[in-house]
Design an enzyme around this catalytic site. Structure first.
Site, PDB file in Angstrom:
ATOM      1  N   SER A  96       1.670  -6.516  -1.225  1.00 32.66           N
ATOM      2  CA  SER A  96       2.861  -6.670  -0.386  1.00 32.66           C
ATOM      3  C   SER A  96       2.756  -7.937   0.457  1.00 32.66           C
ATOM      4  O   SER A  96       1.712  -8.242   1.019  1.00 32.66           O
ATOM      5  CB  SER A  96       3.004  -5.459   0.535  1.00 32.66           C
TER       6      SER A  96
ATOM      7  N   HIS B 248       8.136  -4.572  -5.701  1.00 35.07           N
ATOM      8  CA  HIS B 248       7.190  -4.963  -6.750  1.00 35.07           C
ATOM      9  C   HIS B 248       7.986  -5.283  -8.021  1.00 35.07           C
ATOM     10  O   HIS B 248       8.579  -4.391  -8.618  1.00 35.07           O
ATOM     11  CB  HIS B 248       6.185  -3.834  -7.013  1.00 35.07           C
TER      12      HIS B 248
ATOM     13  N   HIS C 179       0.546   2.056  -9.109  1.00 34.43           N
ATOM     14  CA  HIS C 179      -0.219   2.891  -8.184  1.00 34.43           C
ATOM     15  C   HIS C 179      -0.412   4.298  -8.737  1.00 34.43           C
ATOM     16  O   HIS C 179       0.449   4.827  -9.449  1.00 34.43           O
ATOM     17  CB  HIS C 179       0.496   3.010  -6.833  1.00 34.43           C
TER      18      HIS C 179
ATOM     19  N   TYR D  87      -0.197   6.992  -7.044  1.00 30.43           N
ATOM     20  CA  TYR D  87       0.785   7.916  -6.479  1.00 30.43           C
ATOM     21  C   TYR D  87       2.125   7.901  -7.225  1.00 30.43           C
ATOM     22  O   TYR D  87       2.978   8.755  -7.003  1.00 30.43           O
ATOM     23  CB  TYR D  87       1.016   7.648  -4.986  1.00 30.43           C
ATOM     24  N   GLU D  88       2.334   6.933  -8.105  1.00 30.69           N
ATOM     25  CA  GLU D  88       3.563   6.906  -8.894  1.00 30.69           C
ATOM     26  C   GLU D  88       3.552   7.950 -10.006  1.00 30.69           C
ATOM     27  O   GLU D  88       4.569   8.143 -10.685  1.00 30.69           O
ATOM     28  CB  GLU D  88       3.779   5.509  -9.468  1.00 30.69           C
TER      29      GLU D  88
ATOM     30  N   ALA E 116      -1.805  -4.934   1.020  1.00 31.37           N
ATOM     31  CA  ALA E 116      -1.484  -4.654   2.417  1.00 31.37           C
ATOM     32  C   ALA E 116      -2.224  -3.386   2.795  1.00 31.37           C
ATOM     33  O   ALA E 116      -2.261  -2.426   2.030  1.00 31.37           O
ATOM     34  CB  ALA E 116       0.026  -4.471   2.595  1.00 31.37           C
TER      35      ALA E 116
ATOM     36  N   MET F 228      -3.735   2.203  -0.583  1.00 30.08           N
ATOM     37  CA  MET F 228      -3.423   3.114  -1.677  1.00 30.08           C
ATOM     38  C   MET F 228      -3.634   2.462  -3.042  1.00 30.08           C
ATOM     39  O   MET F 228      -3.047   2.896  -4.037  1.00 30.08           O
ATOM     40  CB  MET F 228      -1.975   3.595  -1.550  1.00 30.08           C
ATOM     41  N   SER F 229      -4.447   1.433  -3.100  1.00 31.54           N
ATOM     42  CA  SER F 229      -4.677   0.716  -4.357  1.00 31.54           C
ATOM     43  C   SER F 229      -6.053   0.070  -4.320  1.00 31.54           C
ATOM     44  O   SER F 229      -6.889   0.399  -3.486  1.00 31.54           O
ATOM     45  CB  SER F 229      -3.595  -0.364  -4.554  1.00 31.54           C
TER      46      SER F 229
ATOM     47  N   ASN G 152      -0.510  -3.197   9.464  1.00 31.70           N
ATOM     48  CA  ASN G 152      -0.249  -2.254  10.560  1.00 31.70           C
ATOM     49  C   ASN G 152      -1.580  -1.670  11.002  1.00 31.70           C
ATOM     50  O   ASN G 152      -2.575  -1.732  10.267  1.00 31.70           O
ATOM     51  CB  ASN G 152       0.685  -1.129  10.096  1.00 31.70           C
TER      52      ASN G 152
ATOM     53  N   HIS H 207       7.224   1.992   5.868  1.00 27.28           N
ATOM     54  CA  HIS H 207       7.071   0.956   4.851  1.00 27.28           C
ATOM     55  C   HIS H 207       7.728  -0.344   5.320  1.00 27.28           C
ATOM     56  O   HIS H 207       7.245  -1.440   5.014  1.00 27.28           O
ATOM     57  CB  HIS H 207       7.695   1.411   3.531  1.00 27.28           C
TER      58      HIS H 207
END
Length: 276
Positions: A31, A62, A84, A86-87, A114, A212-213, A236, A248
């Site tokens: 990101s 993306h 990812h 989570y997808e 990110a 998350m990656s 963040n 997000h």
């Protein structure tokens, strides 16, 4: 033949039928770096959906395509949008793009993302060199029958992030006068952000940034002999460290704000690494 390796070969043939390009460095854009390619000499573009059997990124922002070209004179393949866990994809599909870029010729995997900041003193907009990682909270991409063509059954992970590549990033940052944090990255599954208690757990485990990656991609690359480096954009402060709810939109805004510095550091680092 191993099912994972067979699918990888199909994807590789699908790319080779369209593009004849041999990269030295594979770059995954996190990101805030989606527009990085605007400064790259692009030779070819290939959408993920045009590759047979390839997983397609569903995350907003993306783009979902490979870019082949040159950062100055360095041949690179760029992932503009990653996949990812989570997808809903299997972990073998999540790391398939990394393995594919390795099969196409890339010897170095340059990971960017990110991440939420955990380390004391971090602020949104900081850049952190990844020196190690914790991946225990997501399935290993090496679970299942081992594709011996890619690597050994029990690969060593004591130096996932190569010290010479870390030094290259440090030199690049110093030359550009960019302040660079360093630390351990931990991957959780997402897509929800972490609870304050989970962040306290991550801190206790020794993590400095959370996302998350990335960690699963690094394992797959290291397994097949690619050299790995990584930089996190601290978009963040993690839950419980900041009192603000996480969104997000905040992540994207912080990443966009620091993007010019991030782009400069990535370019300078690539030039440093190409000298090896």
């Amino acid at each position: 033949m191993n099912e994972v390796y067979e699918k990888l070969l199909r994807c590789c043939r699908s790319v080779r039928e369209r593009i004849d390009f041999r990269p030295e460095i594979a770059l995954i854009l996190g990101s805030g770096l989606g527009d990085y390619a605007d400064g790259v000499q692009i030779e070819a573009v290939l959408d993920y959906q045009d590759i047979e059997g390839f997983p397609v990124s569903t995350v907003q922002g993306h783009r979902g395509r490979f870019l082949f070209g040159f950062v100055q004179n360095v041949p690179v393949v760029i992932m503009q949008g990653r996949v990812h866990y989570y997808e809903g994809y299997s972990m073998s599909d999540v790391v398939l793009p990394v393995r594919l870029m390795g099969m196409l010729g890339a010897k170095i995997l340059f990971l960017t993302n990110a991440a939420g900041g955990i380390q004391d003193g971090m602020q949104a907009g900081d850049l952190m060199l990844i020196t190690d990682q914790i991946s225990d909270f997501v399935p290993s991409p090496l679970i299942g029958p081992n594709p011996g063509e890619l690597g050994v059954r029990f690969p060593d992970m004591s130096r996932i992030y190569r010290e010479d590549l870390q030094d290259a990033v440090r030199r690049a940052a110093a030359r550009l006068d960019i302040s660079l944090k360093e630390g351990v990255y931990i991957q959780l599954t997402g897509p929800n952000y972490e609870s304050p208690a989970e962040i306290r757990m991550c801190r206790t485990l020794g993590a400095d940034a959370v996302g998350m990656s990335t960690a699963c991609e690094a394992i797959a690359a290291n397994h097949m002999g690619m050299r790995v480096c990584g930089i996190s954009c601290i978009s963040n402060l993690a839950a419980g460290i900041s009192e603000k709810p996480l969104t997000h939109a905040e992540v994207q805004a912080s990443a966009d704000r620091v993007a010019p510095l991030f782009r400069a550091l990535v370019t300078e680092s690539i030039l440093e690494m190409s000298a090896f």
